[in-house]
Write an enzyme that holds these catalytic residues in place. Structure first.
Site: not given
Length: 277
Positions: A76, A165, A167
């Protein structure tokens, strides 16, 4: 005649005290010192990326010993990697990639075209990811921004569904100031809009410790959303509630050529299957 004094002791003490207060006020406005003595600073908006909080919050252990026949290597990337050497990654055995497209509703990766098209051009199956900032805009608004700026999906056999994503907040409180219930509602808002726009359920990227803290270990997304787990150690470890296995595992931020390396939980044909929906 008595000697004329320029000021009384009391006035002098007031002056010194005032100077000390001014110095203290100035010190309080300076950034805190980091462990190495350098000034600490919050990262620039837009600079967040997959796994940014893993090592500070979860640490890291030994790397896995190797890739088995049932795992397929991937990477990534974000603007931190700049122009990526995709032919070198392909030759090293990397077969799939995720590229950061957007963050919040305020940032687009300036290297997105080189990274997204470059991975495709060497033969990789690739997808785009969005770094969520749930305190800046609704989930639906961020899903729209993501889809409108590279995060869509096409049934070409080479495009993975978009990834969310979600987090640690690199800019402030780790849960973005949201309660667990509000965080879960925000994620639903994002994934439902993404599904409505693209016809695909997005992948959810997270770390188990963050998920427990910020969603209360909510299990409701596991039915339809592939899990991309972050853990820099010899195994994926404990997974968030509901998921019996991970689809992808980010296992290091210090891999060859590009730091962030991942293992797809299956052979190459399973990566193709995820792309095809």
């Amino acid at each position: 005649m008595p000697v004329q004094r320029s000021g009384s002791p009391r006035r002098s003490r007031r002056t010194v005290f005032g100077v000390l207060l001014a110095v203290l006020s100035l010190l309080l406005t300076l950034p805190a010192a980091a462990a190495d003595g350098s000034p600490a600073a919050k990262p620039q908006r837009g600079s967040a990326h997959l796994g940014m909080g893993v090592i500070p919050h979860d640490g890291q252990g030994p790397l896995p010993l190797g890739v088995t026949a049932e795992q397929t290597e991937g990477v990534d990337v974000s603007s931190h990697q700049g122009n990526v050497n995709w032919p070198a990654l392909w030759s090293s055995g990397v077969k799939w990639a995720y590229v950061k497209a957007t963050e919040g509703t305020y940032y687009e990766n300036p290297y997105f075209a080189q990274q997204y098209n470059g991975s495709y051009n060497v033969g990789m199956i690739r997808g785009a990811y969005h770094f969520a900032t749930p305190n800046t805009a609704s989930g639906a608004a961020q899903a729209d921004f993501f889809v409108n700026n590279g995060g869509g999906w096409s049934r070409d056999g080479k495009t993975l569904p978009g990834a969310l994503d979600i987090e640690w907040n690199p800019y402030g409180a780790q849960c973005y100031g949201l309660s667990q219930a509000t965080m879960v509602a925000w994620i639903w808002d994002f994934v439902n809009r993404y599904k409505a726009r693209t016809g695909r359920y997005p992948v959810i990227y997270t770390a188990t410790s963050w998920w427990k803290t910020c969603t209360g270990n909510y299990a409701g997304f596991a039915v339809n959303h592939p899990l991309w787990i972050a853990r820099y150690n010899t195994s994926p470890g404990e997974l968030p509630a509901g998921w019996g296995f991970q689809t992808m595992w980010q296992y290091t931020s210090s891999g060859p050529i590009v730091g962030d390396h991942n293992k797809f939980n299956g052979a190459y044909d399973r990566v193709v299957a995820l792309a095809n929906g």
